[in-house]
Design a protein around this motif. Structure first.
Motif, PDB file in Angstrom:
ATOM      1  N   GLU A  31      28.090 -57.612  -1.405  1.00 19.66           N
ATOM      2  CA  GLU A  31      26.694 -57.592  -0.985  1.00 19.66           C
ATOM      3  C   GLU A  31      26.295 -59.026  -0.650  1.00 19.66           C
ATOM      4  OE1 GLU A  31      23.810 -55.715  -3.464  1.00 19.66           O
ATOM      5  OE2 GLU A  31      25.095 -53.990  -3.813  1.00 19.66           O
ATOM      6  N   LEU A  32      25.596 -59.181   0.454  1.00 18.63           N
ATOM      7  CA  LEU A  32      25.165 -60.501   0.907  1.00 18.63           C
ATOM      8  C   LEU A  32      23.646 -60.571   0.797  1.00 18.63           C
ATOM      9  CD1 LEU A  32      25.998 -63.222   2.121  1.00 18.63           C
ATOM     10  CD2 LEU A  32      25.936 -62.151   4.365  1.00 18.63           C
ATOM     11  N   THR A  33      23.179 -61.463  -0.055  1.00 22.57           N
ATOM     12  CA  THR A  33      21.750 -61.643  -0.290  1.00 22.57           C
ATOM     13  C   THR A  33      21.333 -62.989   0.278  1.00 22.57           C
ATOM     14  OG1 THR A  33      21.810 -60.303  -2.287  1.00 22.57           O
ATOM     15  CG2 THR A  33      19.969 -61.817  -2.073  1.00 22.57           C
ATOM     16  N   LEU A  34      20.227 -62.984   0.998  1.00 22.14           N
ATOM     17  CA  LEU A  34      19.678 -64.207   1.576  1.00 22.14           C
ATOM     18  C   LEU A  34      18.388 -64.561   0.861  1.00 22.14           C
ATOM     19  CD1 LEU A  34      19.665 -66.421   3.807  1.00 22.14           C
ATOM     20  CD2 LEU A  34      18.390 -64.780   5.222  1.00 22.14           C
ATOM     21  N   ALA A  35      18.295 -65.787   0.392  1.00 21.30           N
ATOM     22  CA  ALA A  35      17.061 -66.307  -0.190  1.00 21.30           C
ATOM     23  C   ALA A  35      16.341 -67.068   0.918  1.00 21.30           C
ATOM     24  CB  ALA A  35      17.378 -67.217  -1.371  1.00 21.30           C
ATOM     25  N   ALA A  36      15.242 -66.487   1.402  1.00 24.36           N
ATOM     26  CA  ALA A  36      14.474 -67.045   2.509  1.00 24.36           C
ATOM     27  C   ALA A  36      13.052 -66.490   2.423  1.00 24.36           C
ATOM     28  CB  ALA A  36      15.114 -66.666   3.844  1.00 24.36           C
ATOM     29  N   PRO A  37      12.105 -67.051   3.159  1.00 22.39           N
ATOM     30  CA  PRO A  37      10.740 -66.517   3.132  1.00 22.39           C
ATOM     31  C   PRO A  37      10.693 -65.060   3.599  1.00 22.39           C
ATOM     32  CG  PRO A  37      10.779 -68.692   4.149  1.00 22.39           C
ATOM     33  CD  PRO A  37      12.212 -68.267   3.978  1.00 22.39           C
ATOM     34  N   HIS A  38       9.909 -64.239   2.905  1.00 14.93           N
ATOM     35  CA  HIS A  38       9.833 -62.808   3.215  1.00 14.93           C
ATOM     36  C   HIS A  38       9.335 -62.526   4.624  1.00 14.93           C
ATOM     37  CE1 HIS A  38       5.592 -63.316   2.435  1.00 14.93           C
ATOM     38  NE2 HIS A  38       5.381 -62.095   2.879  1.00 14.93           N
ATOM     39  N   TRP A  39       8.528 -63.418   5.184  1.00 13.73           N
ATOM     40  CA  TRP A  39       7.978 -63.172   6.513  1.00 13.73           C
ATOM     41  C   TRP A  39       9.067 -63.225   7.593  1.00 13.73           C
ATOM     42  CZ3 TRP A  39       8.599 -67.247   9.799  1.00 13.73           C
ATOM     43  CH2 TRP A  39       8.713 -68.525   9.243  1.00 13.73           C
ATOM     44  N   LEU A  40      10.271 -63.661   7.233  1.00 13.65           N
ATOM     45  CA  LEU A  40      11.394 -63.656   8.176  1.00 13.65           C
ATOM     46  C   LEU A  40      12.129 -62.311   8.208  1.00 13.65           C
ATOM     47  CD1 LEU A  40      12.917 -67.181   7.456  1.00 13.65           C
ATOM     48  CD2 LEU A  40      11.794 -66.433   9.563  1.00 13.65           C
ATOM     49  N   THR A  41      11.686 -61.338   7.411  1.00 16.44           N
ATOM     50  CA  THR A  41      12.382 -60.054   7.301  1.00 16.44           C
ATOM     51  C   THR A  41      12.692 -59.412   8.653  1.00 16.44           C
ATOM     52  OG1 THR A  41      11.499 -59.649   5.096  1.00 16.44           O
ATOM     53  CG2 THR A  41      12.269 -57.726   6.315  1.00 16.44           C
ATOM     54  N   PRO A  42      11.755 -59.323   9.597  1.00 13.28           N
ATOM     55  CA  PRO A  42      12.096 -58.686  10.882  1.00 13.28           C
ATOM     56  C   PRO A  42      13.258 -59.382  11.595  1.00 13.28           C
ATOM     57  CG  PRO A  42       9.721 -58.892  10.674  1.00 13.28           C
ATOM     58  CD  PRO A  42      10.327 -59.676   9.533  1.00 13.28           C
ATOM     59  N   LEU A  43      13.320 -60.685  11.528  1.00  6.37           N
ATOM     60  CA  LEU A  43      14.416 -61.426  12.157  1.00  6.37           C
ATOM     61  C   LEU A  43      15.703 -61.261  11.359  1.00  6.37           C
ATOM     62  CD1 LEU A  43      15.367 -63.313  14.390  1.00  6.37           C
ATOM     63  CD2 LEU A  43      14.606 -65.233  12.995  1.00  6.37           C
ATOM     64  N   VAL A  44      15.616 -61.307  10.044  1.00  3.81           N
ATOM     65  CA  VAL A  44      16.792 -61.119   9.187  1.00  3.81           C
ATOM     66  C   VAL A  44      17.439 -59.773   9.482  1.00  3.81           C
ATOM     67  CG1 VAL A  44      17.532 -60.788   6.789  1.00  3.81           C
ATOM     68  CG2 VAL A  44      16.026 -62.695   7.368  1.00  3.81           C
TER      69      VAL A  44
END
Length: 149
Positions: A31-44
């Motif tokens: 499983e690959l988890t990214l720690a980043a701002p939630h507002w980037l979800t659509p791009l992620v």
């Protein structure tokens, strides 16, 4: 579980796409988890390599409640703050640029002149993870998600 850190904005996330895809290719069963701002979800979601996003708006906040990750990857910077944030999750192994101030002497040296894409590809290459710096495409969003007007 692989935990990656890239707690910055849109352009910064885009430069990490080849490295994120390389991690997915090198570890297809993890499983690959990214720690980043939630507002980037659509791009992620358009990257197609990330299983989970942990809202991490800055280097002061990383809410990690799971077991220690097998691998933590610092795609944020050269440390020491970002290194320490990942080390606090007690990973089995940290992939990051060398930074003695963070207690991490493994990894390549940071080069200020590197383009961000090349920086993260070079980091992974140091750890024998092949990357393709041109793997920048994003999946097309569904037609109903395209703004109109």
């Amino acid at each position: 579980m692989i935990l990656t850190l890239r707690a910055l904005g849109v352009g910064d996330l885009a430069t990490a796409v080849p490295a994120l895809r390389a991690l997915r290719t090198a570890h297809p069963d993890q499983e690959l988890t990214l720690a980043a701002p939630h507002w980037l979800t659509p791009l992620v979601n358009l990257i197609g390599a990330i299983d989970h996003l942990i809202d991490t708006p800055d280097l002061d906040t990383l809410t990690w409640t799971g077991p220690p990750p097998d691998l933590a990857v610092n795609l944020h910077g050269r440390g020491p703050q970002s290194h320490r944030l990942l080390l606090a999750t007690r990973p089995h192994r940290l992939l990051a640029h060398a930074n003695p101030d963070a207690g991490h002497t493994d990894g390549p040296h940071w080069h200020d002149h590197d383009h961000e894409i090349d920086r993260w590809c070079r980091l992974l290459a140091w750890y024998d993870i092949p990357t393709d710096r041109t793997d920048l495409h994003l999946h097309r969003p569904p037609p109903d998600g395209i703004p109109t007007g």
